[in-house]
Design a protein around this motif. Sequence first.
Motif, PDB file in Angstrom:
ATOM      1  N   ARG A  11       0.803  -1.223   0.000  1.00  0.00           N
ATOM      2  CA  ARG A  11       0.000   0.000   0.000  1.00  0.00           C
ATOM      3  C   ARG A  11       0.834   1.269   0.000  1.00  0.00           C
ATOM      4  O   ARG A  11       0.417   2.306  -0.518  1.00  0.00           O
ATOM      5  N   HIS A  73       2.688   5.754  -7.971  1.00  0.00           N
ATOM      6  CA  HIS A  73       1.567   6.150  -7.134  1.00  0.00           C
ATOM      7  C   HIS A  73       1.786   7.626  -6.809  1.00  0.00           C
ATOM      8  O   HIS A  73       2.773   8.230  -7.240  1.00  0.00           O
ATOM      9  N   ARG A  78      -0.734   7.250   0.929  1.00  0.00           N
ATOM     10  CA  ARG A  78      -1.650   7.598   2.009  1.00  0.00           C
ATOM     11  C   ARG A  78      -0.859   8.421   3.011  1.00  0.00           C
ATOM     12  O   ARG A  78       0.370   8.313   3.087  1.00  0.00           O
ATOM     13  N   ASP A 119      -6.575   8.638   3.735  1.00  0.00           N
ATOM     14  CA  ASP A 119      -6.299   7.211   3.877  1.00  0.00           C
ATOM     15  C   ASP A 119      -5.970   6.563   2.540  1.00  0.00           C
ATOM     16  O   ASP A 119      -5.365   5.488   2.491  1.00  0.00           O
ATOM     17  N   SER A 120      -6.347   7.225   1.430  1.00  0.00           N
ATOM     18  CA  SER A 120      -6.065   6.658   0.116  1.00  0.00           C
ATOM     19  C   SER A 120      -6.083   7.749  -0.937  1.00  0.00           C
ATOM     20  O   SER A 120      -7.130   8.336  -1.223  1.00  0.00           O
TER      21      SER A 120
END
Length: 329
Positions: A11, A73, A78, A119-120
């Motif tokens: 993540r 990303h 996050r 959070d994302s």
Amino acid sequence: MKLATLKNGGRDGTLVVVSKDLQSAVLANNIAATMQYAMDHWDEVATPLADLYEALNSGKVDNAFAFHPADCHSPLPRAYQWADGSAYVNHVELVRKARGADMPPEFWHDPLMYQGGSDSFVPPTASIDVFNTEWGVDLEGEVAVITGDVPMGSTTEQAASHIRLLMLVNDVTLRNLIPAELAKGFGFFQSKPATAFSPVAITPDELGTHWQDSRVTLPLSVHVRNELFGQPDCGTDMVFNFADLIAHVAKTRELEAGSIVGSGTISNVDRSSGSACIVEKRMLETIETGKPVTPYLQAGDTIRIEMFDEDGHSLFGAIEQVVRVIPRP
């Protein structure tokens, strides 16, 4: 230096150092596995990362590879904190004027801030996914900083010393959901979906003389539907600089390393520079003709947000997104 996060590695992705020309990169996992680790240990890793950056630019790195923004990303996939301001009060005044609302005079000396979902985030080339374009899909071209640890009560001068990195932002907004939310008197939530940041985050020194008084003094290039929409200058009409915004957030709380603070939509009083969001153009149309003409984003529409140095080189890489209507799960 310039840093990015590859999508692989879970993540939080995998941290890489990116060359000045954005053409090559090298893994930084022997120094810092992730961007958040780098933020948490900045005093220990900043110099080794800078040394690796210098070696990469000098062609002295054997394991370098081609850099592709599509592999990235957001620099922080996050974050512990995403606080967005409205440092360009001209933008706030226009939006309120078009809906017949007066602007309180304190807006000129007390920053507006909202706390976004952190959070994302979405990658810089990911689609803008919505269930319904009737929600009024808009982009917001901004600049943001990533901070180190900021003690509660930090002054503006102290806050400036905690700025670690800068990024570009697309703070997507669903305009037609805003009125009902604000009518509740409790701020944005559903109208602010996931935010996208530029492929690359840079240290302020990469801007040279264009980093002044905690402001970026370069235009932000914004394209909508493959046409230039605006090139407002980030340093002009920025009433509150980034140190002001950070100090405002820190008035009653500390900020953890890796917190992100945004400028709000870049906006100039001189309208010849265009706009960094659709609603601003619609508001100007409403003020001038009585009704908006420019539509919000529809399925298949594209946006591009980028910043260039004086020689025309991209500094952060581009945020490139297309609107996609998706089915409900």
